[in-house]
Design a protein around this motif. Structure first.
Motif, short mmCIF file in Angstrom:
data_model
loop_
_atom_site.label_atom_id
_atom_site.label_comp_id
_atom_site.label_asym_id
_atom_site.label_seq_id
_atom_site.Cartn_x
_atom_site.Cartn_y
_atom_site.Cartn_z
N GLU A 81 0.64 -1.14 -0.01
CA GLU A 81 -0.06 -0.03 -0.03
C GLU A 81 0.72 1.16 -0.03
OE1 GLU A 81 -2.62 1.71 3.42
OE2 GLU A 81 -3.43 0.22 2.64
N GLN A 82 1.93 1.29 0.93
CA GLN A 82 2.77 2.35 1.08
C GLN A 82 3.38 2.59 -0.37
OE1 GLN A 82 3.42 4.71 3.48
NE2 GLN A 82 1.43 4.06 4.11
N THR A 83 4.10 1.68 -0.88
CA THR A 83 4.83 1.80 -2.18
C THR A 83 4.07 2.19 -3.20
OG1 THR A 83 4.84 -0.58 -2.37
CG2 THR A 83 6.88 0.67 -1.33
N ASP A 84 2.66 1.58 -3.44
CA ASP A 84 1.86 1.81 -4.45
C ASP A 84 1.15 3.35 -4.39
OD1 ASP A 84 2.12 -0.69 -5.31
OD2 ASP A 84 -0.10 -1.23 -4.58
N GLU A 85 1.23 4.00 -3.19
CA GLU A 85 0.76 5.32 -3.03
C GLU A 85 1.86 6.49 -3.63
OE1 GLU A 85 -0.12 6.10 1.10
OE2 GLU A 85 -1.85 5.06 1.13
N ASP A 86 3.17 5.80 -3.28
CA ASP A 86 4.25 6.59 -3.70
C ASP A 86 4.58 6.47 -5.41
OD1 ASP A 86 4.42 7.59 -1.30
OD2 ASP A 86 5.95 6.29 -0.61
N GLY A 87 3.99 5.34 -5.76
CA GLY A 87 4.11 5.05 -7.26
C GLY A 87 5.40 4.04 -7.45
N THR A 103 11.29 -0.40 9.61
CA THR A 103 10.83 -0.96 10.94
C THR A 103 10.21 -2.27 10.61
OG1 THR A 103 10.75 1.15 12.01
CG2 THR A 103 9.41 -0.69 13.02
N LEU A 104 9.52 -2.28 9.13
CA LEU A 104 8.97 -3.62 8.91
C LEU A 104 9.78 -4.48 7.96
CD1 LEU A 104 5.25 -2.20 8.08
CD2 LEU A 104 6.16 -3.18 9.85
N GLY A 105 10.98 -3.89 7.72
CA GLY A 105 12.14 -4.71 6.95
C GLY A 105 12.09 -4.36 5.74
N HIS A 106 11.54 -3.20 5.26
CA HIS A 106 11.55 -2.78 3.90
C HIS A 106 12.12 -1.53 3.84
CE1 HIS A 106 10.23 -2.38 -0.35
NE2 HIS A 106 9.76 -1.18 0.02
N ASP A 107 13.20 -1.38 3.07
CA ASP A 107 14.17 -0.25 2.52
C ASP A 107 13.52 0.37 1.34
OD1 ASP A 107 15.53 1.99 2.24
OD2 ASP A 107 17.50 1.05 2.84
N PRO A 108 12.79 1.41 1.27
CA PRO A 108 12.32 1.69 -0.16
C PRO A 108 13.42 2.11 -1.18
CG PRO A 108 11.61 3.27 1.59
CD PRO A 108 12.43 2.00 2.11
N LEU A 109 14.54 2.50 -0.66
CA LEU A 109 15.74 3.10 -1.34
C LEU A 109 16.43 2.01 -2.04
CD1 LEU A 109 16.82 5.96 0.58
CD2 LEU A 109 15.05 6.06 -1.02
N ARG A 110 16.09 0.67 -1.79
CA ARG A 110 16.78 -0.38 -2.15
C ARG A 110 16.13 -0.87 -3.56
NH1 ARG A 110 18.64 -4.57 2.39
NH2 ARG A 110 20.50 -3.18 2.87
N PRO A 111 16.85 -1.19 -4.44
CA PRO A 111 16.29 -1.67 -5.74
C PRO A 111 15.54 -2.77 -5.83
CG PRO A 111 18.63 -1.63 -5.95
CD PRO A 111 18.47 -1.13 -4.69
#
Length: 111
Positions: A81-87, A103-111
């Motif tokens: 949901e969070q990554t879809d909102e940010d495209g 904190t949930l184990g997901h780094d959005p800056l990682r490819p």
């Protein structure tokens, strides 16, 4: 009870969205909970969900509990949901969102 096919799909989805290793997540939970003068004990660092994600990362699929499965669904749904909102494109200026996802184990800056 989750059937085998559904559990296989969940396991794959969970490990796709949780892109940090257990060591990276453990370190992040300790850092995120620390302040200038104190640091939480490793087993108490981070949010309960973050600690649960860490515990799941250290388990085999056959050792999952119903509570683990619920947390896995929650993490997959939240990260998706969070990554879809940010495209799907990480925003460097949104450090708060990045830290929350880490904190949930997901780094959005990682490819």
């Amino acid at each position: 009870m989750t059937d085998a096919l559904e559990l296989d799909a969940l396991w794959e989805d969970f490990h796709r969205v949780v892109n940090m290793t257990s060591q990276e997540l453990a370190a992040w939970l300790r850092v995120s909970d620390a302040d200038e003068t104190t640091e939480a004990l490793p087993e108490h660092a981070g949010s309960p969900t973050g600690r649960h994600v860490l515990a799941i990362l250290q388990k085999r699929r056959t050792d999952l509990t119903e509570e683990d499965i619920e947390v896995m669904y929650e993490v997959v749904d939240t990260v998706t949901e969070q990554t879809d909102e940010d495209g799907g494109v990480p925003q460097a200026q949104d450090e708060e969102t990045r830290h929350r996802l880490m904190t949930l184990g997901h780094d959005p800056l990682r490819p």
